[in-house]
Design a protein around this motif. Structure first.
Motif, PDB file in Angstrom:
ATOM      1  N   GLY A  33       7.012  -3.912   2.274  1.00  0.00           N
ATOM      2  CA  GLY A  33       5.914  -4.821   2.618  1.00  0.00           C
ATOM      3  C   GLY A  33       5.485  -5.693   1.464  1.00  0.00           C
ATOM      4  N   ASN A  34       6.342  -5.851   0.470  1.00  0.00           N
ATOM      5  CA  ASN A  34       6.051  -6.602  -0.759  1.00  0.00           C
ATOM      6  C   ASN A  34       4.843  -6.044  -1.514  1.00  0.00           C
ATOM      7  OD1 ASN A  34       8.194  -8.379  -0.346  1.00  0.00           O
ATOM      8  ND2 ASN A  34       6.931  -9.735   0.887  1.00  0.00           N
ATOM      9  N   GLY A  35       4.408  -4.828  -1.157  1.00  0.00           N
ATOM     10  CA  GLY A  35       3.236  -4.244  -1.807  1.00  0.00           C
ATOM     11  C   GLY A  35       1.941  -4.883  -1.374  1.00  0.00           C
ATOM     12  N   LEU A  36       1.991  -5.670  -0.284  1.00  0.00           N
ATOM     13  CA  LEU A  36       0.810  -6.408   0.174  1.00  0.00           C
ATOM     14  C   LEU A  36       0.253  -5.900   1.495  1.00  0.00           C
ATOM     15  CD1 LEU A  36       2.114  -9.989  -0.667  1.00  0.00           C
ATOM     16  CD2 LEU A  36       0.392  -8.682  -1.933  1.00  0.00           C
ATOM     17  N   LYS A  37       1.080  -5.283   2.323  1.00  0.00           N
ATOM     18  CA  LYS A  37       0.652  -4.848   3.659  1.00  0.00           C
ATOM     19  C   LYS A  37      -0.335  -3.678   3.532  1.00  0.00           C
ATOM     20  CE  LYS A  37       2.596  -3.631   8.126  1.00  0.00           C
ATOM     21  NZ  LYS A  37       3.819  -3.463   8.895  1.00  0.00           N
ATOM     22  N   PRO A  52      -3.496  -2.469  -5.141  1.00  0.00           N
ATOM     23  CA  PRO A  52      -4.838  -2.896  -4.703  1.00  0.00           C
ATOM     24  C   PRO A  52      -4.807  -3.600  -3.343  1.00  0.00           C
ATOM     25  CG  PRO A  52      -4.546  -3.354  -7.030  1.00  0.00           C
ATOM     26  CD  PRO A  52      -3.210  -2.887  -6.509  1.00  0.00           C
ATOM     27  N   SER A  53      -3.785  -4.405  -3.095  1.00  0.00           N
ATOM     28  CA  SER A  53      -3.681  -5.095  -1.798  1.00  0.00           C
ATOM     29  C   SER A  53      -3.476  -4.099  -0.669  1.00  0.00           C
ATOM     30  CB  SER A  53      -2.525  -6.092  -1.816  1.00  0.00           C
ATOM     31  OG  SER A  53      -2.765  -7.096  -2.768  1.00  0.00           O
ATOM     32  N   GLU A  54      -2.672  -3.069  -0.903  1.00  0.00           N
ATOM     33  CA  GLU A  54      -2.446  -2.051   0.131  1.00  0.00           C
ATOM     34  C   GLU A  54      -3.713  -1.253   0.393  1.00  0.00           C
ATOM     35  OE1 GLU A  54       2.316  -1.125  -0.485  1.00  0.00           O
ATOM     36  OE2 GLU A  54       0.857  -0.074  -1.746  1.00  0.00           O
ATOM     37  N   ARG A  55      -4.586  -1.137  -0.615  1.00  0.00           N
ATOM     38  CA  ARG A  55      -5.879  -0.443  -0.449  1.00  0.00           C
ATOM     39  C   ARG A  55      -6.962  -1.370   0.092  1.00  0.00           C
ATOM     40  NH1 ARG A  55      -4.457   1.585  -5.592  1.00  0.00           N
ATOM     41  NH2 ARG A  55      -5.919   0.145  -6.562  1.00  0.00           N
ATOM     42  N   LYS A  56      -6.617  -2.629   0.388  1.00  0.00           N
ATOM     43  CA  LYS A  56      -7.546  -3.642   0.891  1.00  0.00           C
ATOM     44  C   LYS A  56      -8.640  -3.961  -0.118  1.00  0.00           C
ATOM     45  CE  LYS A  56      -6.989  -2.539   5.780  1.00  0.00           C
ATOM     46  NZ  LYS A  56      -7.665  -2.139   6.999  1.00  0.00           N
ATOM     47  N   GLU A  57      -8.268  -3.950  -1.391  1.00  0.00           N
ATOM     48  CA  GLU A  57      -9.199  -4.336  -2.439  1.00  0.00           C
ATOM     49  C   GLU A  57      -8.889  -5.768  -2.852  1.00  0.00           C
ATOM     50  OE1 GLU A  57      -8.531  -1.569  -5.586  1.00  0.00           O
ATOM     51  OE2 GLU A  57      -9.378   0.113  -4.469  1.00  0.00           O
ATOM     52  N   ASN A  58      -9.900  -6.477  -3.272  1.00  0.00           N
ATOM     53  CA  ASN A  58      -9.677  -7.827  -3.780  1.00  0.00           C
ATOM     54  C   ASN A  58      -8.881  -7.724  -5.071  1.00  0.00           C
ATOM     55  OD1 ASN A  58     -11.109  -8.982  -1.714  1.00  0.00           O
ATOM     56  ND2 ASN A  58     -13.042  -8.971  -2.844  1.00  0.00           N
ATOM     57  N   SER A  59      -7.782  -8.432  -5.125  1.00  0.00           N
ATOM     58  CA  SER A  59      -6.983  -8.406  -6.344  1.00  0.00           C
ATOM     59  C   SER A  59      -6.184  -9.692  -6.443  1.00  0.00           C
ATOM     60  CB  SER A  59      -6.044  -7.211  -6.352  1.00  0.00           C
ATOM     61  OG  SER A  59      -4.917  -7.455  -5.546  1.00  0.00           O
ATOM     62  N   HIS A  60      -5.595  -9.866  -7.583  1.00  0.00           N
ATOM     63  CA  HIS A  60      -4.754 -11.031  -7.814  1.00  0.00           C
ATOM     64  C   HIS A  60      -3.278 -10.647  -7.752  1.00  0.00           C
ATOM     65  CE1 HIS A  60      -8.293 -13.335  -8.747  1.00  0.00           C
ATOM     66  NE2 HIS A  60      -8.664 -12.399  -9.607  1.00  0.00           N
ATOM     67  N   PHE A  61      -2.998  -9.474  -7.207  1.00  0.00           N
ATOM     68  CA  PHE A  61      -1.616  -9.014  -7.069  1.00  0.00           C
ATOM     69  C   PHE A  61      -0.910  -9.905  -6.058  1.00  0.00           C
ATOM     70  CE2 PHE A  61       1.525  -6.096  -5.043  1.00  0.00           C
ATOM     71  CZ  PHE A  61       2.315  -5.866  -6.170  1.00  0.00           C
ATOM     72  N   GLU A  62       0.169 -10.522  -6.474  1.00  0.00           N
ATOM     73  CA  GLU A  62       0.873 -11.478  -5.623  1.00  0.00           C
ATOM     74  C   GLU A  62       2.048 -10.863  -4.883  1.00  0.00           C
ATOM     75  OE1 GLU A  62       1.750 -15.037  -7.771  1.00  0.00           O
ATOM     76  OE2 GLU A  62      -0.273 -15.152  -8.591  1.00  0.00           O
ATOM     77  N   GLY A  63       2.240  -9.582  -5.052  1.00  0.00           N
ATOM     78  CA  GLY A  63       3.319  -8.909  -4.352  1.00  0.00           C
ATOM     79  C   GLY A  63       4.551  -8.734  -5.216  1.00  0.00           C
ATOM     80  N   ASP A  64       5.422  -7.869  -4.728  1.00  0.00           N
ATOM     81  CA  ASP A  64       6.671  -7.578  -5.413  1.00  0.00           C
ATOM     82  C   ASP A  64       7.720  -7.394  -4.333  1.00  0.00           C
ATOM     83  OD1 ASP A  64       8.847  -6.411  -6.720  1.00  0.00           O
ATOM     84  OD2 ASP A  64       7.569  -5.261  -8.086  1.00  0.00           O
ATOM     85  N   LYS A  65       8.678  -8.304  -4.267  1.00  0.00           N
ATOM     86  CA  LYS A  65       9.659  -8.283  -3.184  1.00  0.00           C
ATOM     87  C   LYS A  65      10.511  -7.025  -3.181  1.00  0.00           C
ATOM     88  CE  LYS A  65      13.102 -10.947  -5.698  1.00  0.00           C
ATOM     89  NZ  LYS A  65      13.948 -12.077  -5.738  1.00  0.00           N
TER      90      LYS A  65
END
Length: 162
Positions: A54-58, A37-50
């Motif tokens: 890009g930690n799944g956030l970029k 969801p973060s990579e799709r620029k959606e509001n989410s509570h995903f905190e990333g995964d190292k």
């Protein structure tokens, strides 16, 4: 391309009868969309995964299956014409893996090819086979690169020499 997509839309569902499109491109693209969801620029509570690129956030603007993000070309018309054409053609948002980009530039890779390759590394590989990670010699084999290259399905793909 749009004309060929429309001409090849042999499935009645995709001729506007049951869906609001006459091509299958968006359906295939969505089926290959593994962005967080973060990579799709959606509001989410995903905190990333190292463990993820890009930690799944970029933010990544499109699915793995999409239009080409970068153009690369060996122009023979001089540096000014080359720079103008590539700047003109490469006008969309194209995130890159900065560490890969720096490594490629330091290794003597042309900046446009380095940008293209660094863009591939914004994503994780889809398939990893046991016994094919640490065991491969990257100086002799290209399997790790092909794993990334072959899981980014774009309208045009760079084919490096064997």
């Amino acid at each position: 391309s749009p004309i060929m997509l429309a001409l090849s839309a042999a499935t009645p569902i995709f001729k506007g009868r049951l869906v609001d499109t006459d091509v299958r491109w968006n359906v295939i693209s969505a089926s290959m969309d593994d962005r967080t969801p973060s990579e799709r620029k959606e509001n989410s509570h995903f905190e990333g995964d190292k463990r993820m690129a890009g930690n799944g956030l970029k933010p990544i603007p499109k699915s793995r299956y999409g239009s080409i993000s970068t153009y690369i070309h060996d122009f023979r018309q001089g540096e000014e014409a080359r720079a103008w054409k590539l700047n003109h053609l490469n006008d969309i948002d194209c995130p890159i893996d900065e560490e890969s980009y720096r490594t490629l530039l330091e290794g003597g890779i042309d900046k446009d090819l380095a940008r293209h390759l660094a863009h591939l590394f914004t994503r994780d590989p889809l398939v990893i086979f046991e016994g094919r990670i640490e065991e491969l010699n990257d100086d002799l084999e290209v399997e790790h690169f092909e794993n990334i290259q072959s899981t980014n399905w774009q309208t045009v793909r760079w084919k490096p020499p064997p």
